[in-house]
Structure formats: C-alpha cells, structure tokens
Scaffold this motif. Structure first.
Motif, PDB file in Angstrom:
ATOM      1  N   ARG A  68     -10.439 -50.003 -52.062  1.00 57.93           N
ATOM      2  CA  ARG A  68     -10.667 -51.455 -52.054  1.00 57.93           C
ATOM      3  C   ARG A  68      -9.284 -51.997 -51.756  1.00 57.93           C
ATOM      4  NH1 ARG A  68     -14.804 -54.128 -55.803  1.00 57.93           N
ATOM      5  NH2 ARG A  68     -13.315 -55.829 -55.875  1.00 57.93           N
TER       6      ARG A  68
ATOM      7  N   GLN B  18      -8.863 -57.033 -49.642  1.00 58.39           N
ATOM      8  CA  GLN B  18      -9.643 -57.512 -50.792  1.00 58.39           C
ATOM      9  C   GLN B  18      -8.939 -58.731 -51.417  1.00 58.39           C
ATOM     10  OE1 GLN B  18     -12.591 -56.927 -51.561  1.00 58.39           O
ATOM     11  NE2 GLN B  18     -12.686 -57.809 -53.594  1.00 58.39           N
TER      12      GLN B  18
ATOM     13  N   LYS C  17     -12.371 -63.821 -53.419  1.00 64.95           N
ATOM     14  CA  LYS C  17     -13.292 -63.577 -54.522  1.00 64.95           C
ATOM     15  C   LYS C  17     -14.412 -64.607 -54.584  1.00 64.95           C
ATOM     16  CE  LYS C  17     -12.933 -60.735 -56.767  1.00 64.95           C
ATOM     17  NZ  LYS C  17     -13.405 -59.386 -56.384  1.00 64.95           N
ATOM     18  N   PRO C  18     -15.655 -64.133 -54.710  1.00 69.74           N
ATOM     19  CA  PRO C  18     -16.735 -65.062 -55.039  1.00 69.74           C
ATOM     20  C   PRO C  18     -16.604 -65.417 -56.516  1.00 69.74           C
ATOM     21  CG  PRO C  18     -17.559 -62.816 -55.030  1.00 69.74           C
ATOM     22  CD  PRO C  18     -16.101 -62.731 -54.665  1.00 69.74           C
TER      23      PRO C  18
ATOM     24  N   GLU D  25     -14.714 -56.793 -49.435  1.00 72.64           N
ATOM     25  CA  GLU D  25     -15.889 -57.660 -49.295  1.00 72.64           C
ATOM     26  C   GLU D  25     -15.636 -58.618 -48.131  1.00 72.64           C
ATOM     27  OE1 GLU D  25     -17.303 -59.742 -52.792  1.00 72.64           O
ATOM     28  OE2 GLU D  25     -18.631 -61.012 -51.574  1.00 72.64           O
TER      29      GLU D  25
ATOM     30  N   TRP E 212     -18.304 -54.807 -47.071  1.00 76.35           N
ATOM     31  CA  TRP E 212     -19.520 -54.954 -47.851  1.00 76.35           C
ATOM     32  C   TRP E 212     -19.828 -56.414 -48.091  1.00 76.35           C
ATOM     33  CZ3 TRP E 212     -15.144 -53.477 -50.901  1.00 76.35           C
ATOM     34  CH2 TRP E 212     -14.876 -54.277 -52.002  1.00 76.35           C
TER      35      TRP E 212
ATOM     36  N   GLY F 124     -21.415 -59.042 -50.935  1.00 77.86           N
ATOM     37  CA  GLY F 124     -21.482 -59.045 -52.392  1.00 77.86           C
ATOM     38  C   GLY F 124     -22.834 -59.480 -52.933  1.00 77.86           C
ATOM     39  N   GLU F 125     -22.971 -59.318 -54.230  1.00 73.40           N
ATOM     40  CA  GLU F 125     -24.204 -59.667 -54.928  1.00 73.40           C
ATOM     41  C   GLU F 125     -24.563 -61.148 -54.743  1.00 73.40           C
ATOM     42  OE1 GLU F 125     -26.518 -58.211 -56.406  1.00 73.40           O
ATOM     43  OE2 GLU F 125     -27.274 -59.385 -58.083  1.00 73.40           O
ATOM     44  N   ARG F 126     -23.546 -62.000 -54.613  1.00 74.80           N
ATOM     45  CA  ARG F 126     -23.809 -63.437 -54.531  1.00 74.80           C
ATOM     46  C   ARG F 126     -24.090 -63.929 -53.116  1.00 74.80           C
ATOM     47  NH1 ARG F 126     -20.060 -62.176 -58.178  1.00 74.80           N
ATOM     48  NH2 ARG F 126     -19.945 -63.184 -60.208  1.00 74.80           N
TER      49      ARG F 126
ATOM     50  N   LYS G  98     -23.874 -54.821 -52.208  1.00 72.03           N
ATOM     51  CA  LYS G  98     -23.949 -54.744 -53.670  1.00 72.03           C
ATOM     52  C   LYS G  98     -25.386 -55.038 -54.084  1.00 72.03           C
ATOM     53  CE  LYS G  98     -19.627 -54.170 -55.066  1.00 72.03           C
ATOM     54  NZ  LYS G  98     -19.151 -54.890 -56.225  1.00 72.03           N
TER      55      LYS G  98
ATOM     56  N   ARG H 141     -24.893 -52.238 -59.081  1.00 68.60           N
ATOM     57  CA  ARG H 141     -24.099 -52.800 -60.192  1.00 68.60           C
ATOM     58  C   ARG H 141     -25.061 -53.517 -61.111  1.00 68.60           C
ATOM     59  NH1 ARG H 141     -24.289 -57.793 -60.585  1.00 68.60           N
ATOM     60  NH2 ARG H 141     -22.220 -58.661 -60.238  1.00 68.60           N
TER      61      ARG H 141
ATOM     62  N   ASP I  15     -21.372 -48.835 -58.822  1.00 69.19           N
ATOM     63  CA  ASP I  15     -20.284 -49.705 -59.280  1.00 69.19           C
ATOM     64  C   ASP I  15     -20.591 -50.018 -60.741  1.00 69.19           C
ATOM     65  OD1 ASP I  15     -18.866 -51.907 -60.167  1.00 69.19           O
ATOM     66  OD2 ASP I  15     -19.338 -53.198 -58.471  1.00 69.19           O
TER      67      ASP I  15
ATOM     68  N   HIS J  65     -19.166 -54.227 -62.458  1.00 68.24           N
ATOM     69  CA  HIS J  65     -19.536 -55.643 -62.379  1.00 68.24           C
ATOM     70  C   HIS J  65     -20.714 -56.059 -63.246  1.00 68.24           C
ATOM     71  CE1 HIS J  65     -16.673 -55.534 -59.070  1.00 68.24           C
ATOM     72  NE2 HIS J  65     -16.495 -56.803 -59.370  1.00 68.24           N
TER      73      HIS J  65
ATOM     74  N   HIS K 191     -17.777 -46.559 -57.299  1.00 67.59           N
ATOM     75  CA  HIS K 191     -16.981 -47.675 -56.776  1.00 67.59           C
ATOM     76  C   HIS K 191     -16.320 -48.332 -57.991  1.00 67.59           C
ATOM     77  CE1 HIS K 191     -16.721 -51.456 -54.121  1.00 67.59           C
ATOM     78  NE2 HIS K 191     -16.311 -51.849 -55.300  1.00 67.59           N
TER      79      HIS K 191
ATOM     80  N   GLU L 281     -13.129 -50.660 -59.983  1.00 69.72           N
ATOM     81  CA  GLU L 281     -11.969 -51.550 -59.970  1.00 69.72           C
ATOM     82  C   GLU L 281     -10.920 -50.870 -60.837  1.00 69.72           C
ATOM     83  OE1 GLU L 281     -13.801 -55.863 -58.846  1.00 69.72           O
ATOM     84  OE2 GLU L 281     -13.474 -55.499 -60.967  1.00 69.72           O
TER      85      GLU L 281
HETATM   86  C1  LIG Z   1     -17.518 -59.572 -56.397  1.00 71.41           C
HETATM   87  C2  LIG Z   1     -17.662 -58.270 -56.494  1.00 71.41           C
HETATM   88  O1  LIG Z   1     -18.770 -57.654 -56.889  1.00 71.41           O
HETATM   89  P1  LIG Z   1     -20.268 -58.196 -56.966  1.00 71.41           P
HETATM   90  O2  LIG Z   1     -20.563 -58.817 -55.643  1.00 71.41           O
HETATM   91  O3  LIG Z   1     -21.027 -56.948 -57.203  1.00 71.41           O
HETATM   92  O4  LIG Z   1     -20.326 -59.149 -58.088  1.00 71.41           O
HETATM   93  C3  LIG Z   1     -16.574 -57.336 -56.190  1.00 71.41           C
HETATM   94  O5  LIG Z   1     -16.842 -56.138 -56.078  1.00 71.41           O
HETATM   95  O6  LIG Z   1     -15.427 -57.782 -56.067  1.00 71.41           O
END
Ligand SMILES: C=C(OP(=O)(O)O)C(=O)O
Ligand SMILES: O=C[C@H](O)[C@H](O)COP(=O)(O)O
Length: 457
Positions: A118, A122, A125-126, A243, A272, A274-276, A298, A329, A358, A361, A401, A403
């Motif tokens: 990562r 990187q 951030k969401p 991401e 990748w 992300g989940e959001r 994710k 995750r 992962d 998260h 995966h 952090e």
């Molecule tokens: C934001 C992350 O993860 P997720 O989308 O799974 O919340 C991430 O891996 O930095």
C-alpha cells in the motif's frame, strides 16, 4: 514501450472526467480553484508514467496464480501515506517488514508470495464524515495529503490541487527507492538475518524469526553446495497499490499503452475501489472498468451475492485470471456468516477471483482515552474466520491486506507486547487509521503461515 500523450484529457476507451463527474462520484474534494486544478491536471498528463503497463500485466499473471490457489498475496503498508513520511528510513522500514513477513509465509507454508505495497499513491482517504469537530470548532475533515493538510486550522483544511503534483513527486521518489532496494541487493534472501539486526531479538517473535532465518540460510548454503545458481534469490518483484479515490489524479495518469493499445492507470500497478465508493453504476467502478490494470474491490459485510455477480460482470466480463481481487473487510464478528454465501456465489458464477482478507477495517473502535484503535486479537480472529469460510466452501484463501508500519508505533492493542489503551499515547503516529507495528505484523505473519500450511494440506 511508448505512451501517447493526449490533450484535453481524452483517453480512448476511458470515460472522460466530465462523464465521471456526471455520475456524482462520492468522497471527492470540493476543489475551490477550478483553474488551478485544470492546470495541475494538464501538467500531470504530460509526466512520465510511474509504473509500466507491462509490470501491471505481470502482476495480473501473478494474481492469476492466486485465483487458481497456487500463490498467496501479502498486501500492506500505511493507512495514509504522508509527504513528510517520504524518507529513506521510512521506506526501508516498511519494505523490510514486508520482506520479513513474506519469507515467513513463503518458508513456513511453501507457497509463492505476491508482494504488494500500500505504497507510492496511498495519499487520499475516504472519510465517514466530511467534517471534524474539536473543542466546539468544526472544520472539513482531513482527506489525506493528496487533498488537504492534517493540521487542524481552516487554511490547512482547504483542498489544494497543487497537492496532486506533490502526490506524483512523492510516489516517484518512493518507487525509485523501492526499486533500488528490491533489485539492488537489499532484498537479497541472503540478507534474511540482516533484516532483523536492529529488531528486538530477545522478544519471542524476534527469536522465532531468527530461528527461521537460520534455517533459510542453511537451505541456501545447501543449494550453493549443490552448485545451484541462485539469481532468483537476489531480487524480488514488488508491486505498488493504492485506492483509486481522487478521480482527477487517477484520470490524469491514465495512458494508452502502445504495446497493447489498452488504457492503463500508470499511477500504480494495482488499484482498488473502496467500500464507500464501489457502487455498481458509480464513477469509480465505471473508471476502473475501463482500465487494464489488475483491480481490487473492498467487500464489506452488507455485500450481497447479486451485487457481487454483477460487479464481476462489470469489472471482468472476459473472465481474465488475475484481473479481479476481492478484499473482504467484514469485521471479526461477521465474517463467518457473511463471507460463505459470497464465496459460493462466486464459485458458482465460475469467474476467477483472488480472495484477500483485510482484517483491519471492520475492527476499528475508539478507546475511552479517545484513540481510534484495533485489537490484535480481533484482527487475527477475522483472519481465522476468513480461512474458516474458505475451508467451509472449498475455496482458496488467497491473501491478507494489512495496515502496518515497520516502526515500533503504539496504535493497535494487544499482540506479544500486550499493548493496552494507556500505551497508545506513546507513539500514535498514523495520519488516519491505526496500523500494526513491526512486532504485531511479524506475529500475524507467523499465525497466518500456520493456517496457510493447513489450507494447503
Ligand atoms: C478506506 C479503506 O478501506 P475501506 O474502503 O475498506 O473502508 C482503506 O483501505 O484505506
Ligand atoms: O482507512 C479507511 C477510512 O479512510 C477510514 O477508516 C475512515 O475513517 P473515519 O471513520 O475516521 O473517517
């Protein structure tokens, strides 16, 4: 290999930025200065690629082996890279812990390990909330060094497009040193002891690693004595992932590869969503679908079999091995019930998928003394649940995966050092989510290796 430089932001086969913006992408900065943003994007479009399309294809091939159950992915690095963190020491420490973890996995489970950082991208951030409040003052949230500053002041939190050029420069410097380390001798397997020299050898995990390193050394000596040339041991293939969140940056680094005439986002090898931001008709999925890079998605606990089938059809309609990795995750408490139906749906669909856990998260919480943290036991429990689910369905647990950091930070609870909430105050240095420190990372590698050995049997 040559890359065409396109003007006006058009890349054949890739939705234009306007089209993507029309899909109302989530988690995007509100850049206050559109002209400055356009100028930075024009510059980024002319800059050389950070990675080569051929390397992306090599990674796809390697992930293909994971999807067939013949290899294992180790993906890890910071939650949020920072510009200040681009130092030789920091990059070396991160690489070192990943190399140590990968030899543990590879030696103990006799499975090839695909190493992915990562790293080198990187920077965005969401966030759960667009705003942060401290002592009655509310400001926009920090969204990573790609967007705004970590300092809690109104000026610092304004999104600044010049930061995107900063991301490119930071990623270039990081990749430059990483390539030097991985091909220039540092990653030579004969250094397996040297990676451990400044580590606490007296700690149980340090001693365990020393023992394993000695066994590897004996094996190398034996092979030398047999006359085997060991060039494969002198370098490692190491890939960069992040991401793909900020569409302006990712779009500006998308080029047509002249070998294949296909579009690649050359900001990293694997990207990748992300989940959001993984909505089926959302901008991020549309963008990723048009690229030829290997992709990750994710997958959280609310994911349904219908969604996952539709996602595969969208992101990998041709069923290319190694093209698509699902990074689950779920949270330790949910994985054993949420994952098996998805594994079954994908197995029945027939498309090749690499499954990666992962365990970070879904296991975040806040301590009474106000630190966002994770418990090592929860992290490990989610990994165990991941292996349990695959064992139940008869599919291959393809990787982890994490952090993590190569430093002795105090951000996650537990592990061999038995960190407690009061310890977090000592070295809580993450810019976003808590990372495993070097001890915890290595401990996790040993535990995963044991489980992996069982999965292979
Ligand atoms: C934001 C992350 O993860 P997720 O989308 O799974 O919340 C991430 O891996 O930095
Ligand atoms: O790394 C992932 C997300 O960016 C992070 O978990 C969001 O954190 P928040 O809930 O503090 O916004």
């Amino acid at each position: 290999m040559q890359f065409a430089t396109l003007t006006a932001g058009e890349v054949p086969g890739v939705p234009s930025l306007d089209e993507l913006r029309g899909l109302k992408p989530l988690q995007q900065p509100e850049w206050p200065d559109g002209a400055a943003l356009d100028q930075v994007m024009r510059e980024l479009r002319t800059l050389p690629p950070l990675v080569f399309a051929g390397e992306c294809d090599d990674l796809t091939t390697k992930i293909g082996a994971v999807a067939r159950g013949e290899a294992f992915i180790l993906q890890g690095g910071d939650c949020a890279e920072t510009f200040a963190g681009v130092t030789a020491e920091n990059i070396r420490a991160k690489l070192r812990v990943l190399l140590q973890m990968s030899v543990v996995l590879q030696y103990a489970a006799s499975v090839p390990v695909v190493k992915i950082g990562r790293i080198a991208g990187q920077y965005a951030k969401p966030r759960s909330s667009g705003e942060e409040t401290r002592d009655g003052v509310t400001l926009p949230s920090y969204r990573g060094d790609a967007v705004n500053g970590f300092d809690f002041t109104p000026e610092s939190r304004i999104p600044d497009p010049q930061r995107l050029r900063g991301v490119y420069n930071a990623a270039a410097a990081t990749l430059n040193l990483t390539r030097a380390f991985t091909t220039g001798g540092y990653a030579d397997l004969h250094q397996v002891h040297a990676w451990n020299t400044d580590f606490v050898k007296s700690s149980p995990v340090g001693r365990r690693y020393e023992q394993l390193a000695s066994e590897i050394e004996r094996a190398l000596a034996f092979m030398r004595a047999c006359g085997a040339t060991a060039d494969e041991f002198r370098t490692v293939d190491f890939y960069a992932s992040h991401e793909a969140l900020i569409l302006e940056y990712e779009h500006a680094l998308t080029r047509i590869d002249s070998r294949t005439e296909q579009p690649y986002d050359v900001s990293g090898h694997l990207l990748w969503v992300g989940e959001r931001t993984r909505q089926l008709d959302g901008a991020h999925v549309e963008f990723l679908a048009s690229l030829s890079n290997p992709l990750g998605v994710k997958i959280g606990p609310t994911t349904t079999p219908e969604y996952i089938r539709a996602l595969i059809d969208k992101l990998n309609p041709k069923g290319i091995e190694g093209r698509l990795t699902f990074i689950t995750r779920m949270g330790a408490g949910k994985i054993r019930s949420a994952l098996p139906p998805l594994l079954e749906a994908v197995r029945d669909h027939g498309s090749p998928i690499a499954w990666v856990s992962d365990p970070m998260h879904g296991n975040t919480f806040e301590t009474p003394n106000g630190y966002k943290t994770r418990n090592f036991d929860d992290v490990m429990d989610e990994v165990q649940g991941f292996f349990d689910a695959h064992e139940q369905v008869g599919t291959w647990p393809g990787g982890v995966h994490m952090e993590l950091t190569g430093d002795d930070v105090t951000e996650c609870l537990g592990g061999g050092e038995e960190l407690v909430a009061e310890d977090l105050v000592n070295r809580y240095e993450t810019a976003c989510d808590p990372r495993l420190n070097r001890h915890q990372s290595l401990e996790l590698a040993f535990l995963v290796a044991e489980r992996l050995r069982g999965a292979k049997a």
